[in-house]
Design a protein around this motif. Structure first.
Motif, mmCIF file in Angstrom:
data_model
loop_
_atom_site.group_PDB
_atom_site.id
_atom_site.type_symbol
_atom_site.label_atom_id
_atom_site.label_comp_id
_atom_site.label_asym_id
_atom_site.label_seq_id
_atom_site.Cartn_x
_atom_site.Cartn_y
_atom_site.Cartn_z
ATOM 1 N N GLY A 1 32.414 25.267 -12.557
ATOM 2 C CA GLY A 1 32.119 26.363 -11.645
ATOM 3 C C GLY A 1 31.946 27.701 -12.317
ATOM 4 O O GLY A 1 30.937 28.370 -12.119
ATOM 5 N N ASP A 2 32.898 28.116 -13.114
ATOM 6 C CA ASP A 2 32.862 29.462 -13.686
ATOM 7 C C ASP A 2 31.896 29.593 -14.848
ATOM 8 O O ASP A 2 31.650 30.687 -15.316
ATOM 9 N N GLY A 3 31.340 28.508 -15.310
ATOM 10 C CA GLY A 3 30.407 28.564 -16.436
ATOM 11 C C GLY A 3 28.954 28.556 -16.006
ATOM 12 O O GLY A 3 28.074 28.361 -16.827
ATOM 13 N N GLY A 4 28.689 28.696 -14.724
ATOM 14 C CA GLY A 4 27.310 28.717 -14.259
ATOM 15 C C GLY A 4 26.926 27.496 -13.453
ATOM 16 O O GLY A 4 25.762 27.172 -13.354
ATOM 17 N N PHE A 5 27.888 26.815 -12.879
ATOM 18 C CA PHE A 5 27.660 25.613 -12.076
ATOM 19 C C PHE A 5 26.863 24.575 -12.855
ATOM 20 O O PHE A 5 25.738 24.235 -12.523
ATOM 21 N N LEU A 6 27.503 24.097 -13.914
ATOM 22 C CA LEU A 6 26.905 23.110 -14.804
ATOM 23 C C LEU A 6 27.440 21.714 -14.491
ATOM 24 O O LEU A 6 28.635 21.466 -14.633
ATOM 25 N N PRO A 7 26.585 20.791 -14.085
ATOM 26 C CA PRO A 7 27.061 19.423 -13.883
ATOM 27 C C PRO A 7 27.269 18.742 -15.229
ATOM 28 O O PRO A 7 26.447 18.881 -16.144
ATOM 29 N N ALA A 8 28.375 18.035 -15.361
ATOM 30 C CA ALA A 8 28.615 17.265 -16.580
ATOM 31 C C ALA A 8 27.631 16.102 -16.616
ATOM 32 O O ALA A 8 27.406 15.446 -15.592
ATOM 33 N N PRO A 9 27.027 15.834 -17.774
ATOM 34 C CA PRO A 9 26.106 14.706 -17.867
ATOM 35 C C PRO A 9 26.805 13.389 -17.533
ATOM 36 O O PRO A 9 27.991 13.200 -17.833
ATOM 37 N N VAL A 10 26.061 12.490 -16.908
ATOM 38 C CA VAL A 10 26.608 11.190 -16.517
ATOM 39 C C VAL A 10 27.208 10.470 -17.716
ATOM 40 O O VAL A 10 28.327 9.961 -17.652
ATOM 41 N N GLU A 11 26.481 10.456 -18.838
ATOM 42 C CA GLU A 11 26.979 9.730 -20.017
ATOM 43 C C GLU A 11 28.266 10.354 -20.550
ATOM 44 O O GLU A 11 29.137 9.649 -21.068
ATOM 45 N N PHE A 12 28.427 11.657 -20.413
ATOM 46 C CA PHE A 12 29.652 12.311 -20.848
ATOM 47 C C PHE A 12 30.831 11.886 -19.976
ATOM 48 O O PHE A 12 31.896 11.533 -20.475
ATOM 49 N N GLY B 1 31.076 17.268 -0.183
ATOM 50 C CA GLY B 1 29.634 17.301 0.047
ATOM 51 C C GLY B 1 28.858 18.419 -0.600
ATOM 52 O O GLY B 1 27.655 18.523 -0.392
ATOM 53 N N ARG B 2 29.482 19.236 -1.405
ATOM 54 C CA ARG B 2 28.769 20.385 -1.978
ATOM 55 C C ARG B 2 27.773 19.997 -3.073
ATOM 56 O O ARG B 2 26.977 20.831 -3.500
ATOM 57 N N THR B 3 27.813 18.744 -3.534
ATOM 58 C CA THR B 3 26.880 18.305 -4.576
ATOM 59 C C THR B 3 25.902 17.254 -4.059
ATOM 60 O O THR B 3 25.141 16.699 -4.829
ATOM 61 N N GLY B 4 25.949 16.972 -2.776
ATOM 62 C CA GLY B 4 25.102 15.937 -2.207
ATOM 63 C C GLY B 4 25.828 14.616 -2.024
ATOM 64 O O GLY B 4 25.331 13.710 -1.377
ATOM 65 N N LYS B 5 26.990 14.503 -2.610
ATOM 66 C CA LYS B 5 27.887 13.367 -2.410
ATOM 67 C C LYS B 5 29.232 13.937 -1.990
ATOM 68 O O LYS B 5 29.482 15.127 -2.133
ATOM 69 N N MET B 6 30.109 13.091 -1.494
ATOM 70 C CA MET B 6 31.410 13.589 -1.053
ATOM 71 C C MET B 6 32.126 14.338 -2.182
ATOM 72 O O MET B 6 32.696 15.396 -1.969
ATOM 73 N N PHE B 7 32.086 13.775 -3.402
ATOM 74 C CA PHE B 7 32.714 14.404 -4.566
ATOM 75 C C PHE B 7 31.736 14.394 -5.739
ATOM 76 O O PHE B 7 30.949 13.463 -5.895
ATOM 77 N N GLY B 8 31.830 15.405 -6.590
ATOM 78 C CA GLY B 8 30.940 15.532 -7.732
ATOM 79 C C GLY B 8 31.037 14.387 -8.717
ATOM 80 O O GLY B 8 30.040 13.984 -9.314
ATOM 81 N N PHE B 9 32.235 13.828 -8.899
ATOM 82 C CA PHE B 9 32.400 12.737 -9.870
ATOM 83 C C PHE B 9 31.605 11.498 -9.475
ATOM 84 O O PHE B 9 31.273 10.670 -10.319
ATOM 85 N N GLU B 10 31.277 11.357 -8.192
ATOM 86 C CA GLU B 10 30.543 10.178 -7.733
ATOM 87 C C GLU B 10 29.156 10.065 -8.355
ATOM 88 O O GLU B 10 28.622 8.965 -8.482
ATOM 89 N N PRO C 1 33.832 18.096 -12.623
ATOM 90 C CA PRO C 1 32.570 17.368 -12.770
ATOM 91 C C PRO C 1 31.358 18.300 -12.725
ATOM 92 O O PRO C 1 30.323 18.011 -13.305
ATOM 93 N N VAL C 2 31.507 19.409 -12.035
ATOM 94 C CA VAL C 2 30.524 20.485 -12.071
ATOM 95 C C VAL C 2 31.316 21.743 -12.401
ATOM 96 O O VAL C 2 32.122 22.204 -11.600
#
Length: 134
Positions: A42-53, A78-87, A39-40
């Motif tokens: 890691g190796d590409g520069g810590f890019l979050p996937a867009p919600v719509e994607f 918790g590393r993204t502000g939520k328990m898991f990035g997909f949230e 969902p984020v």
């Protein structure tokens, strides 16, 4: 497969079109067991996937009966502000991979998921080797 990245000119639509092309030319969706995504990234520069994607990917996997796996090894707990990035995308993956923060320094990982998926295989156990006391 590409990953949505506005800075590099790769839109969610581009990646979904790439996946459609893959399904039309390389493999039919019925032969795909799972799609695994960070969902984020890691190796590409810590890019979050867009919600719509993420929502479109979840809809695509549900439509074709493909298991969606969220790789939360770097972003979970918790590393993204939520328990898991997909949230952040308001989706529910079928399986989630976890590690790193799970063990607090111990080499441990795990997979969590929907009940019917987790109960399908036989129980498995593993152990981490402990350093010999001197």
């Amino acid at each position: 497969m590409s990953y949505p990245d506005a800075l590099r000119g790769v839109s969610s639509e581009d990646v979904l079109a790439e996946l459609d092309t893959l399904f039309a030319t390389e493999v039919v969706p019925e032969q795909v067991a799972a799609i695994l995504i960070e969902p984020v990234q890691g190796d590409g520069g810590f890019l979050p996937a867009p919600v719509e994607f993420m929502q479109a990917l979840r809809a695509l996997t549900e439509r074709h009966g493909i298991v969606l796996i969220a790789d939360e090894i770097q972003t979970g707990f918790g590393r993204t502000g939520k328990m898991f990035g997909f949230e952040h995308s308001h989706i529910q993956p079928d399986l989630v991979t976890v590690a790193k923060s799970l063990g607090g320094g111990l080499p441990i990982s795990g997979v969590v998921g929907r009940t019917e998926m987790m109960q399908a295989p036989a129980p498995v156990a593993s152990a981490a080797p402990m350093a010999a006391a001197r």
